[in-house]
Design a protein around this motif. Sequence first.
Motif, PDB file in Angstrom:
ATOM      1  N   VAL A 208      -6.502   1.410  -2.130  1.00 42.32           N
ATOM      2  CA  VAL A 208      -5.756   0.173  -2.338  1.00 42.32           C
ATOM      3  C   VAL A 208      -5.174  -0.263  -1.003  1.00 42.32           C
ATOM      4  O   VAL A 208      -4.402   0.472  -0.380  1.00 42.32           O
ATOM      5  N   ALA A 209      -5.568  -1.448  -0.548  1.00 40.12           N
ATOM      6  CA  ALA A 209      -5.093  -1.949   0.742  1.00 40.12           C
ATOM      7  C   ALA A 209      -3.609  -2.286   0.680  1.00 40.12           C
ATOM      8  O   ALA A 209      -3.090  -2.721  -0.349  1.00 40.12           O
ATOM      9  N   ALA A 210      -2.936  -2.091   1.806  1.00 44.00           N
ATOM     10  CA  ALA A 210      -1.515  -2.415   1.924  1.00 44.00           C
ATOM     11  C   ALA A 210      -1.322  -3.373   3.091  1.00 44.00           C
ATOM     12  O   ALA A 210      -2.121  -3.392   4.030  1.00 44.00           O
ATOM     13  N   PRO A 211      -0.261  -4.188   3.060  1.00 42.38           N
ATOM     14  CA  PRO A 211       0.029  -5.070   4.194  1.00 42.38           C
ATOM     15  C   PRO A 211       0.164  -4.288   5.492  1.00 42.38           C
ATOM     16  O   PRO A 211       0.650  -3.167   5.515  1.00 42.38           O
ATOM     17  N   GLY A 212      -0.297  -4.901   6.581  1.00 44.96           N
ATOM     18  CA  GLY A 212      -0.208  -4.262   7.876  1.00 44.96           C
ATOM     19  C   GLY A 212      -1.414  -3.419   8.233  1.00 44.96           C
ATOM     20  O   GLY A 212      -1.431  -2.761   9.272  1.00 44.96           O
ATOM     21  N   GLY A 213      -2.431  -3.418   7.361  1.00 42.09           N
ATOM     22  CA  GLY A 213      -3.649  -2.701   7.672  1.00 42.09           C
ATOM     23  C   GLY A 213      -3.721  -1.297   7.128  1.00 42.09           C
ATOM     24  O   GLY A 213      -4.740  -0.624   7.296  1.00 42.09           O
ATOM     25  N   GLY A 214      -2.663  -0.818   6.475  1.00 40.51           N
ATOM     26  CA  GLY A 214      -2.677   0.534   5.917  1.00 40.51           C
ATOM     27  C   GLY A 214      -3.182   0.555   4.488  1.00 40.51           C
ATOM     28  O   GLY A 214      -3.822  -0.378   4.005  1.00 40.51           O
ATOM     29  N   LEU A 215      -2.856   1.636   3.797  1.00 42.10           N
ATOM     30  CA  LEU A 215      -3.263   1.801   2.409  1.00 42.10           C
ATOM     31  C   LEU A 215      -2.050   2.090   1.548  1.00 42.10           C
ATOM     32  O   LEU A 215      -1.128   2.801   1.954  1.00 42.10           O
ATOM     33  N   ALA A 216      -2.052   1.523   0.345  1.00 44.52           N
ATOM     34  CA  ALA A 216      -0.959   1.755  -0.602  1.00 44.52           C
ATOM     35  C   ALA A 216      -1.241   2.930  -1.518  1.00 44.52           C
ATOM     36  O   ALA A 216      -0.363   3.372  -2.263  1.00 44.52           O
ATOM     37  N   GLY A 217      -2.474   3.442  -1.506  1.00 42.48           N
ATOM     38  CA  GLY A 217      -2.827   4.552  -2.372  1.00 42.48           C
ATOM     39  C   GLY A 217      -4.305   4.556  -2.644  1.00 42.48           C
ATOM     40  O   GLY A 217      -5.092   3.867  -1.988  1.00 42.48           O
ATOM     41  N   ALA A 218      -4.704   5.333  -3.630  1.00 42.94           N
ATOM     42  CA  ALA A 218      -6.102   5.409  -4.046  1.00 42.94           C
ATOM     43  C   ALA A 218      -6.135   5.730  -5.529  1.00 42.94           C
ATOM     44  O   ALA A 218      -5.186   6.291  -6.091  1.00 42.94           O
ATOM     45  N   VAL A 219      -7.247   5.364  -6.172  1.00 39.23           N
ATOM     46  CA  VAL A 219      -7.432   5.627  -7.599  1.00 39.23           C
ATOM     47  C   VAL A 219      -8.849   6.122  -7.824  1.00 39.23           C
ATOM     48  O   VAL A 219      -9.772   5.788  -7.075  1.00 39.23           O
ATOM     49  N   ALA A 220      -9.028   6.914  -8.886  1.00 36.10           N
ATOM     50  CA  ALA A 220     -10.349   7.430  -9.220  1.00 36.10           C
ATOM     51  C   ALA A 220     -10.448   7.561 -10.733  1.00 36.10           C
ATOM     52  O   ALA A 220      -9.439   7.613 -11.438  1.00 36.10           O
ATOM     53  N   GLY A 221     -11.688   7.601 -11.221  1.00 37.64           N
ATOM     54  CA  GLY A 221     -11.913   7.817 -12.648  1.00 37.64           C
ATOM     55  C   GLY A 221     -12.740   6.728 -13.290  1.00 37.64           C
ATOM     56  O   GLY A 221     -13.728   6.261 -12.720  1.00 37.64           O
ATOM     57  N   ASP A 222     -12.334   6.324 -14.497  1.00 39.04           N
ATOM     58  CA  ASP A 222     -13.045   5.288 -15.235  1.00 39.04           C
ATOM     59  C   ASP A 222     -13.070   3.986 -14.440  1.00 39.04           C
ATOM     60  O   ASP A 222     -12.032   3.550 -13.915  1.00 39.04           O
ATOM     61  N   VAL A 223     -14.242   3.342 -14.382  1.00 39.28           N
ATOM     62  CA  VAL A 223     -14.398   2.181 -13.510  1.00 39.28           C
ATOM     63  C   VAL A 223     -13.421   1.069 -13.883  1.00 39.28           C
ATOM     64  O   VAL A 223     -12.784   0.468 -13.004  1.00 39.28           O
ATOM     65  N   ARG A 224     -13.269   0.759 -15.152  1.00 43.31           N
ATOM     66  CA  ARG A 224     -12.391  -0.346 -15.551  1.00 43.31           C
ATOM     67  C   ARG A 224     -10.922   0.063 -15.473  1.00 43.31           C
ATOM     68  O   ARG A 224     -10.083  -0.663 -14.930  1.00 43.31           O
ATOM     69  N   GLN A 225     -10.579   1.207 -16.028  1.00 40.12           N
ATOM     70  CA  GLN A 225      -9.170   1.578 -16.126  1.00 40.12           C
ATOM     71  C   GLN A 225      -8.575   2.005 -14.789  1.00 40.12           C
ATOM     72  O   GLN A 225      -7.444   1.635 -14.456  1.00 40.12           O
ATOM     73  N   ALA A 226      -9.312   2.772 -14.022  1.00 41.52           N
ATOM     74  CA  ALA A 226      -8.792   3.168 -12.708  1.00 41.52           C
ATOM     75  C   ALA A 226      -8.631   1.953 -11.809  1.00 41.52           C
ATOM     76  O   ALA A 226      -7.651   1.835 -11.063  1.00 41.52           O
ATOM     77  N   PHE A 227      -9.595   1.028 -11.890  1.00 41.05           N
ATOM     78  CA  PHE A 227      -9.477  -0.195 -11.098  1.00 41.05           C
ATOM     79  C   PHE A 227      -8.210  -0.959 -11.457  1.00 41.05           C
ATOM     80  O   PHE A 227      -7.497  -1.457 -10.572  1.00 41.05           O
ATOM     81  N   ARG A 228      -7.896  -1.086 -12.728  1.00 45.45           N
ATOM     82  CA  ARG A 228      -6.691  -1.822 -13.135  1.00 45.45           C
ATOM     83  C   ARG A 228      -5.419  -1.140 -12.670  1.00 45.45           C
ATOM     84  O   ARG A 228      -4.437  -1.808 -12.327  1.00 45.45           O
ATOM     85  N   THR A 229      -5.428   0.172 -12.633  1.00 43.29           N
ATOM     86  CA  THR A 229      -4.278   0.889 -12.070  1.00 43.29           C
ATOM     87  C   THR A 229      -4.097   0.530 -10.601  1.00 43.29           C
ATOM     88  O   THR A 229      -2.982   0.267 -10.131  1.00 43.29           O
ATOM     89  N   GLY A 230      -5.203   0.500  -9.861  1.00 50.71           N
ATOM     90  CA  GLY A 230      -5.133   0.125  -8.447  1.00 50.71           C
ATOM     91  C   GLY A 230      -4.770  -1.329  -8.247  1.00 50.71           C
ATOM     92  O   GLY A 230      -4.022  -1.670  -7.329  1.00 50.71           O
ATOM     93  N   ALA A 231      -5.292  -2.216  -9.117  1.00 50.16           N
ATOM     94  CA  ALA A 231      -4.980  -3.640  -8.997  1.00 50.16           C
ATOM     95  C   ALA A 231      -3.498  -3.906  -9.238  1.00 50.16           C
ATOM     96  O   ALA A 231      -2.898  -4.767  -8.589  1.00 50.16           O
ATOM     97  N   ASP A 232      -2.902  -3.175 -10.167  1.00 52.94           N
ATOM     98  CA  ASP A 232      -1.462  -3.336 -10.404  1.00 52.94           C
ATOM     99  C   ASP A 232      -0.667  -2.976  -9.145  1.00 52.94           C
ATOM    100  O   ASP A 232       0.310  -3.660  -8.798  1.00 52.94           O
ATOM    101  N   LEU A 233      -1.095  -1.936  -8.459  1.00 55.84           N
ATOM    102  CA  LEU A 233      -0.432  -1.550  -7.214  1.00 55.84           C
ATOM    103  C   LEU A 233      -0.651  -2.613  -6.144  1.00 55.84           C
ATOM    104  O   LEU A 233       0.276  -3.004  -5.425  1.00 55.84           O
ATOM    105  N   GLY A 234      -1.860  -3.124  -6.036  1.00 54.29           N
ATOM    106  CA  GLY A 234      -2.152  -4.152  -5.055  1.00 54.29           C
ATOM    107  C   GLY A 234      -1.429  -5.457  -5.322  1.00 54.29           C
ATOM    108  O   GLY A 234      -0.998  -6.150  -4.395  1.00 54.29           O
ATOM    109  N   ARG A 235      -1.286  -5.802  -6.598  1.00 56.99           N
ATOM    110  CA  ARG A 235      -0.607  -7.058  -6.955  1.00 56.99           C
ATOM    111  C   ARG A 235       0.851  -7.033  -6.489  1.00 56.99           C
ATOM    112  O   ARG A 235       1.373  -8.022  -5.985  1.00 56.99           O
ATOM    113  N   ARG A 236       1.500  -5.906  -6.628  1.00 55.26           N
ATOM    114  CA  ARG A 236       2.890  -5.800  -6.171  1.00 55.26           C
ATOM    115  C   ARG A 236       2.979  -5.883  -4.650  1.00 55.26           C
ATOM    116  O   ARG A 236       3.951  -6.404  -4.102  1.00 55.26           O
ATOM    117  N   ALA A 237       1.964  -5.374  -3.967  1.00 57.13           N
ATOM    118  CA  ALA A 237       2.013  -5.324  -2.502  1.00 57.13           C
ATOM    119  C   ALA A 237       1.739  -6.671  -1.855  1.00 57.13           C
ATOM    120  O   ALA A 237       2.280  -6.966  -0.790  1.00 57.13           O
TER     121      ALA A 237
END
Length: 385
Positions: free
Chosen positions: A230-259
């Motif tokens: 999950v990309a973070a402002p400033g060129g870094g990363l806010a985290g990473a997710v793995a697992g089910d393609v749909r559900q893990a992606f949504r977990t990461g998207a929620d993190l990205g949306r806040r960032a």
Amino acid sequence: MRISLPYGRQPLAVDVPDDAAVIAVPVAPPTGDVLSLCRQAMDGPVAAPSLEVVARTARRATIIVSDATRADPQGAMAAAVIERLPQTCAVTLAIATGTHGPCNLDRLDIPAAVLDRVTTIINHDGHAADDARLVGHTTRGTPIRVNAQALDTDLLILTGRILPHYFAGFGAGVKALYPGLGEARSVRANHALKRDPAARAGIVDGNPCREDMEEALAMISPPAYLLNVVAAPGGGLAGAVAGDVRQAFRTGADLGRRAWRVRAARAGAIVVSDHLPVTESLYQASKLVAAVAPLCEDHATIVVAAECERGIGPVDVVNEGIYEIGLRPRLPADHRIVLVSSRAASEVNATYCEPARSVEEALAAASGPIAVVPEAGSLIVEASE
């Protein structure tokens, strides 16, 4: 005031009025190195068993990575996946080029240790229709044609970097497989759905483009597994997710949306830019226009600062597939788009943009409040009322 804009190989120094609003996101603190984040994510997969369990009986696995138009840590993600595959598993590396055409592999910086473990490389060409297999049609009528060689496997592992995307909501997730390994005409049918107002940055559920892409996943027989950073402002990363393609992606998207979400006042002139590889071509830099559409007053001028070292074409796709379908419906009826680049004026005049020699020249012909958005392609922009 003088500001520095990301532009291309070098930043661009620009003078703008002192009362111009510079819209940026706070720089997030670093969260760790890519490999460590990927390992942590795979230690705690979302809605799925571990990759080791999923891959236990796989004789062949295909790891999908983005091409060089995405600033992803392709090599580190591939390395993290390979660590967890059985030694007896043959590994294919598929480059998700979508409609871009085959990629220069040297630009991906894949470590030698990863390449030593890979037995086959698929440098996808979405324009090679004979390489594609029709796997079905979505409920919206999109014919899903995907690289047949990539599907000849026991397991698909999708990698990518979750970052706001102007009509798919976010990059990554299922996009590695489709449109990443999709046939060009099929992909264009999906991308035509970006006319819908719900196809915009930050929207996943209810986004017709994203939902159409995810329908493709259910039509494909090899099981699929996700590893996304999950990309973070400033060129870094806010985290990473793995697992089910749909559900893990949504977990990461929620993190990205806040960032990446920002709110700003509307403006009559908006300067947009971003870092490479977004600004290497007008094809890519066009997404900067879509990002700031919510801020446009009537008669707005959008100034795109992008070096476009790799060109402004293909012109027909840029003018029709991107501007007419994806940009014009989002913008006020009366608007101007000006490109400040390294390209000749004659080249730019063939596109939907007007050429300008400098940002200052472009702003001199505009009116109203000025906003500057230096990392527009990464933001989820909302207008403050």
